[in-house]
Scaffold this motif. Structure first.
Motif, short mmCIF file in Angstrom:
data_model
loop_
_atom_site.label_atom_id
_atom_site.label_comp_id
_atom_site.label_asym_id
_atom_site.label_seq_id
_atom_site.Cartn_x
_atom_site.Cartn_y
_atom_site.Cartn_z
N GLN A 244 11.37 -11.76 8.95
CA GLN A 244 11.21 -10.33 8.75
C GLN A 244 10.47 -10.01 7.44
OE1 GLN A 244 11.97 -8.00 10.99
NE2 GLN A 244 11.03 -6.47 9.67
N PRO A 245 10.77 -10.74 6.33
CA PRO A 245 10.03 -10.45 5.10
C PRO A 245 8.53 -10.72 5.29
CG PRO A 245 11.95 -11.82 4.65
CD PRO A 245 11.79 -11.78 6.13
N ASN A 246 7.73 -9.91 4.68
CA ASN A 246 6.28 -10.05 4.83
C ASN A 246 5.72 -11.16 3.95
OD1 ASN A 246 6.44 -7.85 6.53
ND2 ASN A 246 5.99 -6.38 4.91
N PHE A 247 4.67 -11.80 4.41
CA PHE A 247 3.98 -12.85 3.66
C PHE A 247 2.50 -12.49 3.63
CE2 PHE A 247 2.24 -17.44 3.87
CZ PHE A 247 2.08 -17.48 2.50
N LEU A 248 1.98 -12.15 2.45
CA LEU A 248 0.58 -11.73 2.29
C LEU A 248 -0.15 -12.68 1.37
CD1 LEU A 248 1.09 -7.85 1.85
CD2 LEU A 248 0.87 -9.16 3.97
N TYR A 249 -1.49 -12.80 1.58
CA TYR A 249 -2.25 -13.79 0.80
C TYR A 249 -3.73 -13.41 0.70
CZ TYR A 249 -1.99 -15.29 5.73
OH TYR A 249 -1.95 -15.32 7.11
N GLU A 250 -4.00 -12.15 0.43
CA GLU A 250 -5.39 -11.70 0.29
C GLU A 250 -6.13 -12.48 -0.78
OE1 GLU A 250 -8.44 -10.32 1.47
OE2 GLU A 250 -7.05 -8.76 2.09
N ALA A 251 -5.48 -12.73 -1.92
CA ALA A 251 -6.14 -13.38 -3.06
C ALA A 251 -6.53 -14.82 -2.77
CB ALA A 251 -5.24 -13.33 -4.29
N ALA A 252 -6.03 -15.39 -1.67
CA ALA A 252 -6.37 -16.77 -1.32
C ALA A 252 -7.76 -16.90 -0.72
CB ALA A 252 -5.34 -17.33 -0.34
N VAL A 253 -8.39 -15.76 -0.38
CA VAL A 253 -9.66 -15.86 0.35
C VAL A 253 -10.86 -15.30 -0.42
CG1 VAL A 253 -10.88 -15.29 2.49
CG2 VAL A 253 -8.44 -15.79 2.54
N GLY A 254 -10.88 -14.02 -0.67
CA GLY A 254 -12.12 -13.41 -1.15
C GLY A 254 -12.14 -12.95 -2.58
N GLY A 255 -11.20 -13.43 -3.41
CA GLY A 255 -11.17 -12.94 -4.79
C GLY A 255 -10.92 -11.44 -4.80
N GLY A 256 -11.89 -10.66 -5.26
CA GLY A 256 -11.74 -9.22 -5.32
C GLY A 256 -12.14 -8.48 -4.05
N ILE A 257 -12.52 -9.23 -3.00
CA ILE A 257 -12.92 -8.59 -1.73
C ILE A 257 -11.75 -8.61 -0.76
CG2 ILE A 257 -14.53 -8.66 0.22
CD1 ILE A 257 -16.46 -10.22 -1.55
N PRO A 258 -11.31 -7.46 -0.27
CA PRO A 258 -10.15 -7.41 0.64
C PRO A 258 -10.51 -7.76 2.07
CG PRO A 258 -10.94 -5.20 0.24
CD PRO A 258 -11.78 -6.11 -0.63
N ILE A 259 -11.02 -8.96 2.29
CA ILE A 259 -11.56 -9.33 3.59
C ILE A 259 -10.46 -9.59 4.63
CG2 ILE A 259 -11.80 -11.76 2.87
CD1 ILE A 259 -13.97 -9.74 5.40
N VAL A 260 -9.36 -10.20 4.23
CA VAL A 260 -8.28 -10.45 5.20
C VAL A 260 -7.72 -9.12 5.69
CG1 VAL A 260 -6.01 -11.49 5.56
CG2 VAL A 260 -7.71 -12.68 4.18
N HIS A 261 -7.50 -8.20 4.77
CA HIS A 261 -6.99 -6.88 5.12
C HIS A 261 -7.95 -6.16 6.06
CE1 HIS A 261 -4.63 -3.25 4.69
NE2 HIS A 261 -5.67 -2.57 4.25
N ALA A 262 -9.25 -6.29 5.81
CA ALA A 262 -10.25 -5.63 6.65
C ALA A 262 -10.26 -6.23 8.06
CB ALA A 262 -11.64 -5.77 6.02
N ILE A 263 -10.21 -7.55 8.15
CA ILE A 263 -10.22 -8.20 9.46
C ILE A 263 -8.94 -7.87 10.23
CG2 ILE A 263 -10.04 -10.46 10.60
CD1 ILE A 263 -12.05 -11.50 8.55
N ASP A 264 -7.83 -7.83 9.51
CA ASP A 264 -6.55 -7.55 10.16
C ASP A 264 -6.40 -6.08 10.54
OD1 ASP A 264 -4.05 -9.09 10.76
OD2 ASP A 264 -3.13 -7.44 9.66
N GLY A 265 -7.20 -5.22 9.90
CA GLY A 265 -7.09 -3.80 10.17
C GLY A 265 -8.32 -3.23 10.86
N PHE A 266 -9.35 -2.91 10.08
CA PHE A 266 -10.54 -2.24 10.60
C PHE A 266 -11.20 -3.02 11.73
CE2 PHE A 266 -15.13 -1.40 10.57
CZ PHE A 266 -15.13 -0.02 10.71
N PHE A 267 -11.30 -4.35 11.59
CA PHE A 267 -12.01 -5.15 12.60
C PHE A 267 -11.09 -5.70 13.70
CE2 PHE A 267 -14.67 -5.83 8.71
CZ PHE A 267 -15.80 -5.19 9.17
N ARG A 268 -9.83 -5.32 13.67
CA ARG A 268 -8.86 -5.96 14.56
C ARG A 268 -9.22 -5.83 16.03
NH1 ARG A 268 -3.22 -3.82 13.43
NH2 ARG A 268 -3.78 -2.16 14.88
N ASP A 269 -9.70 -4.67 16.44
CA ASP A 269 -10.00 -4.45 17.86
C ASP A 269 -11.49 -4.49 18.16
OD1 ASP A 269 -7.28 -4.05 18.57
OD2 ASP A 269 -7.36 -2.06 17.65
N GLN A 270 -12.25 -5.07 17.24
CA GLN A 270 -13.68 -5.27 17.49
C GLN A 270 -13.92 -6.75 17.79
OE1 GLN A 270 -16.44 -3.21 14.91
NE2 GLN A 270 -14.78 -2.09 13.92
#
Length: 325
Positions: free
Chosen positions: A115-141
């Motif tokens: 149930q607790p959330n596990f996030l790791y944006e900083a593991a990928v793009g430094g200052g670019i929120p790419i994981v968040h974008a793929i998981d959100g904005f691009f999720r249904d594209q």
């Protein structure tokens, strides 16, 4: 006012200090670092009031801590700490791309089981929120390709080699001096750092974990002065490019130095900057550029994950298809 969430922080190196400094600039956030676990207690730690320990269980077993932020360079220890924290009902933030990239099959189960959330944006793009974008904005594209400069250290070294006519050794030493490269830079310069990041992006974009054995990986250490001269003669720059392509026969992944021309979207992305291009069938190509190395840029990405946790955000890996060992 919301009750402040209590944080246990693992690691107080470059990224850990960057996270601490960024958090201090946001006193309105209902979160506070309560304890910090480090390897060595004998090092001088000036300018803060934090409590330090070298006993991981002081954080992992503390029922008063709500969130664990893992920012150490030991992938094996990081995995133990993260899993134990999740099992103990704590939310977790990590920047350990090696641990995450090597453990995605298990992490997929963690996302489903805990149930607790596990996030790791900083593991990928430094200052670019790419994981968040793929998981959100691009999720249904329908994403067809992800291409990027995913290692700021390698990009900085290659930039200095080309702009200053420095040797690889000179550029590396300069990157280390400025905090863009580790004392042991092998993970960065070999291409493996970018490979772990590409695996994470493949998991979030396609719900699959491609075998690392199938990756085409070339080190920037193999770039010679002749390669640079040849690229310059053709008005090109050599960049550390990572490419993830989804085709009819599966996913292909490559990380290698490429000579790109002025029309390439990454031609002007120099020094420690990262860049990511996402190609979709629905909305075309999207390009983001941001700092990819250094204390504050990565620390700011950890802080953004903290903000998301405080808002109850969790990853929605809806395109989870299968896990390839």
């Amino acid at each position: 006012m919301k009750t402040a969430k209590k944080i246990g922080l693992f690691g107080f190196g470059t990224v850990g200090k960057g996270f601490y400094e960024n958090l201090k600039k946001h006193p309105h956030l209902p979160a506070k670092i309560e304890k910090v676990c480090v390897k060595r207690l004998d090092l001088p730690r000036i300018g803060h009031e934090l409590y330090f320990t070298n006993n991981p269980d002081e954080l992992l077993e503390d029922p008063n801590l709500d969130i664990i932020v893992e920012l150490i360079d030991d992938a094996e220890a990081a995995k133990v700490f993260v899993e134990k924290a999740l099992n103990n009902g704590k939310a977790v933030i990590s920047a350990n791309k090696k641990m995450i990239g090597e453990s995605l099959a298990e992490i997929d189960l963690w996302h489903q089981a805990f149930q607790p959330n596990f996030l790791y944006e900083a593991a990928v793009g430094g200052g670019i929120p790419i994981v968040h974008a793929i998981d959100g904005f691009f999720r249904d594209q329908d994403i067809t390709q992800i291409r990027g400069i995913l290692n700021g250290s390698s990009n900085y070294i290659l930039t200095q080699m080309q702009q200053q006519n420095w040797s690889y050794e000179q550029a590396l030493k300069d990157a280390q001096k400025k905090g863009f490269a580790e004392r042991n830079p092998s993970l960065d310069v070999s291409g493996m750092d970018a490979a772990y990041k590409l695996s994470i992006l493949a998991y979030h974009a396609f719900g699959q974990v491609p075998s690392m054995k199938s990756f085409e990986i070339e080190s920037i250490e193999d770039v010679t002065s002749d390669d640079i001269k040849k690229a310059k003669s053709k008005r090109r720059k050599i960049k550390p490019i990572a490419t993830l392509v989804k085709g009819s026969d599966g996913i292909s992944c490559a990380i290698k130095p490429e000579a790109v021309g002025p029309n390439d979207e990454f031609y002007s992305v120099d020094f420690e900057n990262n860049a990511v291009s996402v190609e979709t069938l629905v909305s075309g190509r999207h390009v983001a550029v941001g700092k990819g190395a250094g204390s504050l840029p990565t620390g700011s990405s950890v802080l953004e994950d903290l903000k998301r946790l405080l808002q109850g955000y969790s990853y929605q890996v809806s395109k989870r298809v299968k896990t390839v060992a």
